[in-house]
Write an enzyme that holds these catalytic residues in place. Structure first.
Site, PDB file in Angstrom:
ATOM      1  N   HIS A 100      59.709 -21.335 -36.162  1.00 49.79           N
ATOM      2  CA  HIS A 100      60.721 -20.375 -36.611  1.00 49.79           C
ATOM      3  C   HIS A 100      61.796 -21.013 -37.489  1.00 49.79           C
ATOM      4  O   HIS A 100      62.595 -20.299 -38.098  1.00 49.79           O
ATOM      5  CB  HIS A 100      61.368 -19.697 -35.403  1.00 49.79           C
ATOM      6  N   ASP A 124      60.503 -15.153 -25.851  1.00 55.06           N
ATOM      7  CA  ASP A 124      59.218 -14.451 -25.902  1.00 55.06           C
ATOM      8  C   ASP A 124      58.740 -14.051 -24.509  1.00 55.06           C
ATOM      9  O   ASP A 124      58.181 -12.959 -24.338  1.00 55.06           O
ATOM     10  CB  ASP A 124      58.157 -15.327 -26.596  1.00 55.06           C
TER      11      ASP A 124
HETATM   12  C1  3PY Z   1      61.225 -18.653 -27.092  1.00 57.47           C
HETATM   13  O1  3PY Z   1      62.229 -18.602 -26.358  1.00 57.47           O
HETATM   14  O2  3PY Z   1      60.380 -17.762 -27.177  1.00 57.47           O
HETATM   15  C2  3PY Z   1      61.017 -19.831 -27.923  1.00 57.47           C
HETATM   16  O3  3PY Z   1      59.986 -19.973 -28.510  1.00 57.47           O
HETATM   17  C3  3PY Z   1      62.136 -20.806 -28.068  1.00 57.47           C
HETATM   18  O4  3PY Z   1      62.427 -20.957 -29.421  1.00 57.47           O
HETATM   19 MG    MG Z   2      58.776 -18.283 -28.647  1.00 55.11          MG
END
Ligand code: 3PY
Ligand code: MG
Length: 258
Positions: free
Chosen positions: A48, A178
Site C-alpha cells: 500500500h 483487513d
Molecule cells: C492491515 O491492517 O490490513 C494491514 O495490512 C496493515 O497495513
Molecule cells: Mg492488510
C-alpha cells in the site's frame, strides 16, 4: 569474512518487544533517517506504500548500513516478489493475504533454500550485505531470512492452525484493518473491536503452539499496548506519514496553547 548480517531470528528469540517503523514514502534518504530512529527495524510497505522494487533496493541498503534489519511487506504472495526482496538484502518478508496452508507453503518455498523450500539462487546483493562467502550464505540464509504470513481475512483465521504449522514459516503477522473489515463483512475498521481481539487471541495461540513469532500492525501506543498484552511481539510502531502528521499537529497544539 565473518557475517556482519543482522540476526533478526536471534533478536526475535529475546523476550522484549520488537517495534519497527513502516515506510510508505519511496526515499533512500528518508530510509536512512528512519533506520536511526529509536526503533528496532524498518519495514517497507510495497503493497500500500508508494515503494517499487527499484526504490526498495537502495532503501534496503541504507537500512542495512545503519545496522537495522530491513523488512519488506511485499505487494502480494507471489514467489518472484518474495525472492526479489530477499535477494536485495531484506532480513524479513511479510506476505499479505495468506489464506490457506497451500499459500503458506508456496510462500516458504519461495523464501527458503532446500531442504525447507525452493528459493532460487542469485542473492548477489544479500550475499554482499551478509559478508559471507556463498557456501556459508547458503548454509545460513534460511535462518537469516524470516518469513511472515499475514493473517488478515476470516478465511485465513479459519485456517490459522494449519497455516501456523507450515514447516519453515517463522511468524504470523496480523493485518487488523483487513481482518476487521472481513470479520464485519465490510461494516467497519475496528482494530481493537471485540471480534478482532478475539480473533487475534486465536492467532497468537496458533503462533505460540508452533513456536512462531506473533506480529501485528500496531500504529499507535494504545493498540500496541493491547496487542502486546495478547502476546504479540513483532509490532509496527508507526507509519512515516503518521509520524510527520503527529509531529506537526503536536507542534501546532503547543504553539496555540501559548
Ligand atoms: C492491515 O491492517 O490490513 C494491514 O495490512 C496493515 O497495513
Ligand atoms: Mg492488510
Amino acid at each position: 569474512m565473518a557475517s556482519s548480517h543482522y540476526d533478526l531470528k536471534a533478536r526475535l528469540a529475546r523476550p522484549e518487544p520488537f517495534l519497527f517503523s513502516w515506510m510508505s514514502i519511496p526515499s533512500t534518504h528518508l530510509a536512512a533517517q528512519m533506520a536511526r530512529l529509536p526503533l528496532d527495524g524498518v519495514c517497507l510497505d510495497m503493497q500500500h506504500g508508494m515503494i517499487g522494487f527499484s526504490d526498495a533496493v537502495p532503501m534496503i541498503a541504507a537500512i542495512n548500513a545503519a545496522g537495522r534489519p530491513a523488512i519488506a511487506r511485499i505487494l502480494w504472495n507471489e514467489p518472484g516478489l518474495v525472492g526479489q526482496v530477499l535477494d536485495a538484502g531484506a532480513a524479513a518478508v511479510v506476505a499479505p493475504m495468506v489464506n490457506s496452508r497451500a499459500e503458506a507453503e508456496a510462500l516458504v518455498r519461495a523464501a527458503k533454500y532446500p531442504p525447507l523450500g525452493g528459493r532460487s539462487w542469485g542473492g548477489y546483493t544479500a550475499l554482499q550485505a551478509s559478508g559471507l562467502q556463498p557456501a556459508e550464505y547458503l548454509r545460513q540464509a534460511n535462518r537469516l531470512t524470516q518469513v511472515f504470513a499475514m493473517i488478515e481475512t476470516v478465511v485465513a483465521l479459519n485456517n490459522v492452525e494449519a497455516i501456523a504449522a507450515t514447516p519453515g514459516l517463522d511468524g504470523l503477522f496480523v493485518g487488523p484493518s483487513d481482518l476487521s473489515i472481513t470479520l464485519s463483512n465490510g461494516a467497519a475498521i475496528a482494530r481493537t473491536g471485540a471480534a478482532t481481539l478475539k480473533a487475534m487471541e486465536r492467532i497468537a495461540a496458533a503462533a505460540k503452539a508452533n513456536n512462531l513469532v506473533a506480529g501485528a500492525f500496531g500504529g499507535d501506543p494504545e493498540r500496541i499496548g493491547i496487542y502486546l498484552k495478547l502476546g504479540y511481539k513483532f509490532i509496527t510502531a508507526g507509519v512515516d506519514v503518521d509520524f510527520l502528521q503527529a509531529g506537526a499537529a503536536a507542534l501546532v497544539k503547543a504553539v496555540n496553547a501559548n
